[in-house]
Design a protein around this motif. Sequence first.
Motif, PDB file in Angstrom:
ATOM      1  N   CYS A  58       0.825  -1.210   0.000  1.00 29.48           N
ATOM      2  CA  CYS A  58       0.000   0.000   0.000  1.00 29.48           C
ATOM      3  C   CYS A  58       0.859   1.261   0.000  1.00 29.48           C
ATOM      4  O   CYS A  58       0.566   2.223  -0.720  1.00 29.48           O
ATOM      5  CB  CYS A  58      -0.944  -0.006   1.204  1.00 29.48           C
ATOM      6  N   SER A  59       1.913   1.268   0.793  1.00 24.55           N
ATOM      7  CA  SER A  59       2.774   2.446   0.885  1.00 24.55           C
ATOM      8  C   SER A  59       3.500   2.712  -0.426  1.00 24.55           C
ATOM      9  O   SER A  59       3.563   3.858  -0.898  1.00 24.55           O
ATOM     10  CB  SER A  59       3.791   2.262   2.014  1.00 24.55           C
ATOM     11  N   SER A  60       4.044   1.661  -1.037  1.00 25.13           N
ATOM     12  CA  SER A  60       4.780   1.844  -2.294  1.00 25.13           C
ATOM     13  C   SER A  60       3.828   2.246  -3.420  1.00 25.13           C
ATOM     14  O   SER A  60       4.197   3.042  -4.299  1.00 25.13           O
ATOM     15  CB  SER A  60       5.538   0.565  -2.658  1.00 25.13           C
ATOM     16  N   THR A  61       2.617   1.751  -3.386  1.00 23.42           N
ATOM     17  CA  THR A  61       1.628   2.111  -4.395  1.00 23.42           C
ATOM     18  C   THR A  61       1.249   3.582  -4.288  1.00 23.42           C
ATOM     19  O   THR A  61       1.173   4.292  -5.302  1.00 23.42           O
ATOM     20  CB  THR A  61       0.385   1.217  -4.249  1.00 23.42           C
ATOM     21  N   GLN A  62       1.028   4.043  -3.063  1.00 19.73           N
ATOM     22  CA  GLN A  62       0.704   5.468  -2.871  1.00 19.73           C
ATOM     23  C   GLN A  62       1.886   6.348  -3.264  1.00 19.73           C
ATOM     24  O   GLN A  62       1.694   7.420  -3.881  1.00 19.73           O
ATOM     25  CB  GLN A  62       0.309   5.739  -1.414  1.00 19.73           C
ATOM     26  N   ALA A  63       3.080   5.914  -2.941  1.00 19.45           N
ATOM     27  CA  ALA A  63       4.259   6.703  -3.300  1.00 19.45           C
ATOM     28  C   ALA A  63       4.411   6.780  -4.815  1.00 19.45           C
ATOM     29  O   ALA A  63       4.759   7.841  -5.366  1.00 19.45           O
ATOM     30  CB  ALA A  63       5.516   6.086  -2.676  1.00 19.45           C
ATOM     31  N   TYR A  64       4.120   5.688  -5.510  1.00 15.88           N
ATOM     32  CA  TYR A  64       4.219   5.703  -6.963  1.00 15.88           C
ATOM     33  C   TYR A  64       3.160   6.619  -7.567  1.00 15.88           C
ATOM     34  O   TYR A  64       3.436   7.368  -8.516  1.00 15.88           O
ATOM     35  CB  TYR A  64       4.091   4.287  -7.530  1.00 15.88           C
ATOM     36  N   ALA A  65       1.941   6.582  -7.030  1.00 15.67           N
ATOM     37  CA  ALA A  65       0.883   7.477  -7.511  1.00 15.67           C
ATOM     38  C   ALA A  65       1.316   8.934  -7.355  1.00 15.67           C
ATOM     39  O   ALA A  65       1.143   9.751  -8.273  1.00 15.67           O
ATOM     40  CB  ALA A  65      -0.415   7.212  -6.771  1.00 15.67           C
ATOM     41  N   ALA A  66       1.882   9.264  -6.213  1.00 17.19           N
ATOM     42  CA  ALA A  66       2.339  10.639  -5.978  1.00 17.19           C
ATOM     43  C   ALA A  66       3.439  11.028  -6.962  1.00 17.19           C
ATOM     44  O   ALA A  66       3.459  12.158  -7.480  1.00 17.19           O
ATOM     45  CB  ALA A  66       2.826  10.788  -4.541  1.00 17.19           C
ATOM     46  N   SER A  67       4.343  10.090  -7.251  1.00  7.44           N
ATOM     47  CA  SER A  67       5.441  10.385  -8.178  1.00  7.44           C
ATOM     48  C   SER A  67       4.933  10.597  -9.601  1.00  7.44           C
ATOM     49  O   SER A  67       5.613  11.232 -10.413  1.00  7.44           O
ATOM     50  CB  SER A  67       6.470   9.244  -8.167  1.00  7.44           C
ATOM     51  N   CYS A  68       3.733  10.086  -9.897  1.00  6.65           N
ATOM     52  CA  CYS A  68       3.118  10.268 -11.219  1.00  6.65           C
ATOM     53  C   CYS A  68       2.198  11.486 -11.259  1.00  6.65           C
ATOM     54  O   CYS A  68       1.506  11.712 -12.275  1.00  6.65           O
ATOM     55  CB  CYS A  68       2.310   9.023 -11.601  1.00  6.65           C
ATOM     56  N   GLY A  69       2.174  12.267 -10.177  1.00  5.56           N
ATOM     57  CA  GLY A  69       1.302  13.432 -10.120  1.00  5.56           C
ATOM     58  C   GLY A  69      -0.157  13.089  -9.916  1.00  5.56           C
ATOM     59  O   GLY A  69      -1.038  13.900 -10.201  1.00  5.56           O
ATOM     60  N   GLN A  70      -0.413  11.900  -9.381  1.00  2.00           N
ATOM     61  CA  GLN A  70      -1.774  11.434  -9.157  1.00  2.00           C
ATOM     62  C   GLN A  70      -2.217  11.697  -7.714  1.00  2.00           C
ATOM     63  O   GLN A  70      -1.385  11.712  -6.795  1.00  2.00           O
ATOM     64  CB  GLN A  70      -1.873   9.944  -9.439  1.00  2.00           C
ATOM     65  N   PRO A  71      -3.518  11.879  -7.492  1.00  2.00           N
ATOM     66  CA  PRO A  71      -4.020  11.992  -6.116  1.00  2.00           C
ATOM     67  C   PRO A  71      -3.800  10.676  -5.374  1.00  2.00           C
ATOM     68  O   PRO A  71      -3.590   9.622  -6.000  1.00  2.00           O
ATOM     69  CB  PRO A  71      -5.517  12.267  -6.298  1.00  2.00           C
ATOM     70  N   PRO A  72      -3.885  10.706  -4.046  1.00  2.00           N
ATOM     71  CA  PRO A  72      -3.827   9.446  -3.300  1.00  2.00           C
ATOM     72  C   PRO A  72      -4.915   8.491  -3.776  1.00  2.00           C
ATOM     73  O   PRO A  72      -5.986   8.912  -4.220  1.00  2.00           O
ATOM     74  CB  PRO A  72      -4.065   9.874  -1.850  1.00  2.00           C
ATOM     75  N   LEU A  73      -4.637   7.212  -3.662  1.00  2.00           N
ATOM     76  CA  LEU A  73      -5.567   6.183  -4.101  1.00  2.00           C
ATOM     77  C   LEU A  73      -6.497   5.744  -2.976  1.00  2.00           C
ATOM     78  O   LEU A  73      -6.069   5.615  -1.821  1.00  2.00           O
ATOM     79  CB  LEU A  73      -4.795   4.954  -4.584  1.00  2.00           C
ATOM     80  N   PHE A  74      -7.758   5.501  -3.303  1.00  2.00           N
ATOM     81  CA  PHE A  74      -8.563   4.667  -2.427  1.00  2.00           C
ATOM     82  C   PHE A  74      -7.940   3.274  -2.445  1.00  2.00           C
ATOM     83  O   PHE A  74      -7.654   2.734  -3.523  1.00  2.00           O
ATOM     84  CB  PHE A  74      -9.999   4.539  -2.933  1.00  2.00           C
TER      85      PHE A  74
END
Length: 333
Positions: A58-74
Amino acid sequence: MNITEFTLEQLAGQRIMAGFEGTELNSELKFLIDTVKIGGLILFSGNLSDPEQIKELCSSTQAYAASCGQPPLFIAIDQEGGEVARLKKPFTQFPGNPYIKSEKDAEEFAVISAKELSGVRINMNMAPVMDVAYRGVESVIKGRAFGDNPAWVSKMGITVIKHLQGNGIMAVAKHFPGIGRTTLDSHIDMPFLEVDSEALFAFDLPPFEAAIRNGVAGIMLSHILYSGIDTEWPASLSPVIAKDLLRAKMGFDGLVMTDDLDMGSIAGRYDIKTIIKQILLADIDLVLICHKGPWIENAFDEILRSIGTSRAVAGAGMESVSRIMRQKKNFLF
């Protein structure tokens, strides 16, 4: 994040909650985030091994989303207790809703579950079940429902909602407008119910009304066709049920999501273009596709095409993404 600055791809992708295969941030998951630009993930047993692995995923997925300029994920999971509980030991094991006998029991379930979910960075629970197990039939939901009394189901359900959300976990009430009268499993085929809105308001809908009054973050639609209300479309594809009944008549302005579109009741009957058309017409916010396959990318493409060619669809889409971002700001930022 300001949604007026979102690209069309982001506006489309935020509407999708997807499942995936694997237990780590792999190429499939990266593609869903950086290309499909999904708004959320749902986790199943095959994604989970132990608390540290889940937390890292979950942590690595959220970090990757942030690095792509994406909002946090549900990041969602079905953790009802009893028959449906994806997290196994060492997570606390509860016997399930039929065994909850008091508000104290419901509170204990919700508080402990919220603590354990947040501890591994899961932020949404597809619970509580607010269906009322109908008396006199072998209800498909009997083993997962709080009981057969609408007032009791309401009381236990809102206790769970308050204590999940009070401890940082979004609650999702399901399966609107109620599957307690159903004996056929919608995972396999589509159940048909002739019940009308008067009967629903008398028995099935009070728990959902209570959930709405108590600020539930999301409501999940069933895949049942309620022919007394909409003769053509199941709830998960029905503007009459999702837009007119749930939003307009009952006043719900939170997240509305489908049940899993991979279920036989939907996937076996409709093509993805028809499904997405109906979802957009119904002002449904989140498209839930729980398994790997072409439908996830196809749904994204169809949403993207629709919001890019129709001003009305684009306007409704902005409202949906606004609701999505409101809950993300409430719980994730």
